[in-house]
Scaffold this motif. Sequence first.
Motif, PDB file in Angstrom:
ATOM      1  N   UNK A 122       0.800  -1.205   0.000  1.00 29.18           N
ATOM      2  CA  UNK A 122       0.000   0.000   0.000  1.00 29.18           C
ATOM      3  C   UNK A 122       0.841   1.265   0.000  1.00 29.18           C
ATOM      4  N   UNK A 123       0.165   2.380  -0.037  1.00 31.03           N
ATOM      5  CA  UNK A 123       0.837   3.670  -0.037  1.00 31.03           C
ATOM      6  C   UNK A 123       1.457   3.920   1.339  1.00 31.03           C
ATOM      7  N   UNK A 124       2.699   4.403   1.340  1.00 25.28           N
ATOM      8  CA  UNK A 124       3.412   4.623   2.592  1.00 25.28           C
ATOM      9  C   UNK A 124       3.919   6.059   2.633  1.00 25.28           C
ATOM     10  N   UNK A 125       3.548   6.801   3.659  1.00 35.83           N
ATOM     11  CA  UNK A 125       4.098   8.143   3.851  1.00 35.83           C
ATOM     12  C   UNK A 125       5.556   8.025   4.276  1.00 35.83           C
ATOM     13  N   UNK A 126       6.437   8.862   3.714  1.00 34.40           N
ATOM     14  CA  UNK A 126       7.831   8.778   4.099  1.00 34.40           C
ATOM     15  C   UNK A 126       8.419  10.086   4.598  1.00 34.40           C
ATOM     16  N   UNK A 127       7.885  11.230   4.157  1.00 32.58           N
ATOM     17  CA  UNK A 127       8.480  12.485   4.611  1.00 32.58           C
ATOM     18  C   UNK A 127       7.514  13.643   4.409  1.00 32.58           C
ATOM     19  N   UNK A 128       7.643  14.653   5.288  1.00 30.74           N
ATOM     20  CA  UNK A 128       6.850  15.870   5.174  1.00 30.74           C
ATOM     21  C   UNK A 128       7.738  17.080   5.395  1.00 30.74           C
ATOM     22  N   UNK A 129       7.301  18.207   4.875  1.00 26.75           N
ATOM     23  CA  UNK A 129       8.020  19.464   5.073  1.00 26.75           C
ATOM     24  C   UNK A 129       6.998  20.576   5.238  1.00 26.75           C
ATOM     25  N   UNK A 130       7.265  21.493   6.155  1.00 24.88           N
ATOM     26  CA  UNK A 130       6.316  22.574   6.365  1.00 24.88           C
ATOM     27  C   UNK A 130       6.474  23.645   5.277  1.00 24.88           C
ATOM     28  N   UNK A 131       5.641  24.665   5.379  1.00 31.97           N
ATOM     29  CA  UNK A 131       5.550  25.655   4.312  1.00 31.97           C
ATOM     30  C   UNK A 131       6.877  26.359   4.044  1.00 31.97           C
ATOM     31  N   UNK A 132       7.613  26.644   5.094  1.00 33.85           N
ATOM     32  CA  UNK A 132       8.862  27.387   4.936  1.00 33.85           C
ATOM     33  C   UNK A 132      10.065  26.482   4.671  1.00 33.85           C
ATOM     34  N   UNK A 133       9.887  25.195   4.907  1.00 24.40           N
ATOM     35  CA  UNK A 133      11.004  24.255   4.769  1.00 24.40           C
ATOM     36  C   UNK A 133      11.809  24.083   6.029  1.00 24.40           C
ATOM     37  N   UNK A 134      11.377  24.726   7.105  1.00 31.69           N
ATOM     38  CA  UNK A 134      12.144  24.677   8.342  1.00 31.69           C
ATOM     39  C   UNK A 134      11.882  23.458   9.201  1.00 31.69           C
ATOM     40  N   UNK A 135      10.772  22.802   8.980  1.00 32.46           N
ATOM     41  CA  UNK A 135      10.418  21.639   9.795  1.00 32.46           C
ATOM     42  C   UNK A 135      10.177  20.446   8.877  1.00 32.46           C
ATOM     43  N   UNK A 136      10.911  19.381   9.134  1.00 32.06           N
ATOM     44  CA  UNK A 136      10.777  18.175   8.336  1.00 32.06           C
ATOM     45  C   UNK A 136      10.528  16.983   9.246  1.00 32.06           C
ATOM     46  N   UNK A 137       9.866  15.989   8.701  1.00 26.23           N
ATOM     47  CA  UNK A 137       9.599  14.750   9.433  1.00 26.23           C
ATOM     48  C   UNK A 137       9.818  13.576   8.485  1.00 26.23           C
ATOM     49  N   UNK A 138      10.231  12.442   9.065  1.00 27.65           N
ATOM     50  CA  UNK A 138      10.521  11.275   8.255  1.00 27.65           C
ATOM     51  C   UNK A 138      10.030  10.004   8.949  1.00 27.65           C
ATOM     52  N   UNK A 139       9.680   9.042   8.146  1.00 24.17           N
ATOM     53  CA  UNK A 139       9.451   7.711   8.689  1.00 24.17           C
ATOM     54  C   UNK A 139      10.807   7.162   9.125  1.00 24.17           C
ATOM     55  N   UNK A 140      10.796   6.336  10.176  1.00 23.03           N
ATOM     56  CA  UNK A 140      12.063   5.867  10.744  1.00 23.03           C
ATOM     57  C   UNK A 140      12.959   5.163   9.726  1.00 23.03           C
ATOM     58  N   UNK A 141      12.358   4.445   8.811  1.00 26.53           N
ATOM     59  CA  UNK A 141      13.152   3.628   7.891  1.00 26.53           C
ATOM     60  C   UNK A 141      14.004   4.450   6.924  1.00 26.53           C
ATOM     61  N   UNK A 142      13.715   5.744   6.794  1.00 28.09           N
ATOM     62  CA  UNK A 142      14.501   6.577   5.863  1.00 28.09           C
ATOM     63  C   UNK A 142      15.277   7.676   6.570  1.00 28.09           C
ATOM     64  N   UNK A 143      15.096   7.813   7.870  1.00 25.61           N
ATOM     65  CA  UNK A 143      15.806   8.855   8.615  1.00 25.61           C
ATOM     66  C   UNK A 143      17.310   8.690   8.467  1.00 25.61           C
ATOM     67  N   UNK A 144      17.979   9.804   8.191  1.00 25.44           N
ATOM     68  CA  UNK A 144      19.420   9.777   8.011  1.00 25.44           C
ATOM     69  C   UNK A 144      19.858   9.409   6.605  1.00 25.44           C
ATOM     70  N   UNK A 145      18.926   8.958   5.770  1.00 25.22           N
ATOM     71  CA  UNK A 145      19.262   8.584   4.388  1.00 25.22           C
ATOM     72  C   UNK A 145      18.572   9.482   3.374  1.00 25.22           C
TER      73      UNK A 145
END
Length: 120
Positions: A44-67
Amino acid sequence: EVQLVESGGGLVQPGGSLRLSCAASGFHFSNSRMNWVRRAPGKGLEWIASIDESGGITEYINSVKGRFTISRDNAKNTLYLQLNSLLTEDTATYYCQYSVEVNLRRLDYRGQGTQVTVSS
């Protein structure tokens, strides 16, 4: 009309890198949180990363963090995803996603996707 056009995918060996791009139009990109999602073969579809409007805040799924690194250029209405240290399990079709709430319902917009294949 919302349009999202992904590009930059390809065939890469394990440990390799790719940079995905998503050209956005038809909405206020610079005022919008953006996401990358992916669909691996048979999954299925998997979310992997998000970024806020300014680009200052990012989030990642654990499996891709650091990569993987998500970024954006609001002057160019473009979203990016830098993929490093790729693994075979990263093989998937990658989509950028714009979500908006309309009448208390969330609508997700995605492009046609770009295929990333990690194989030796």
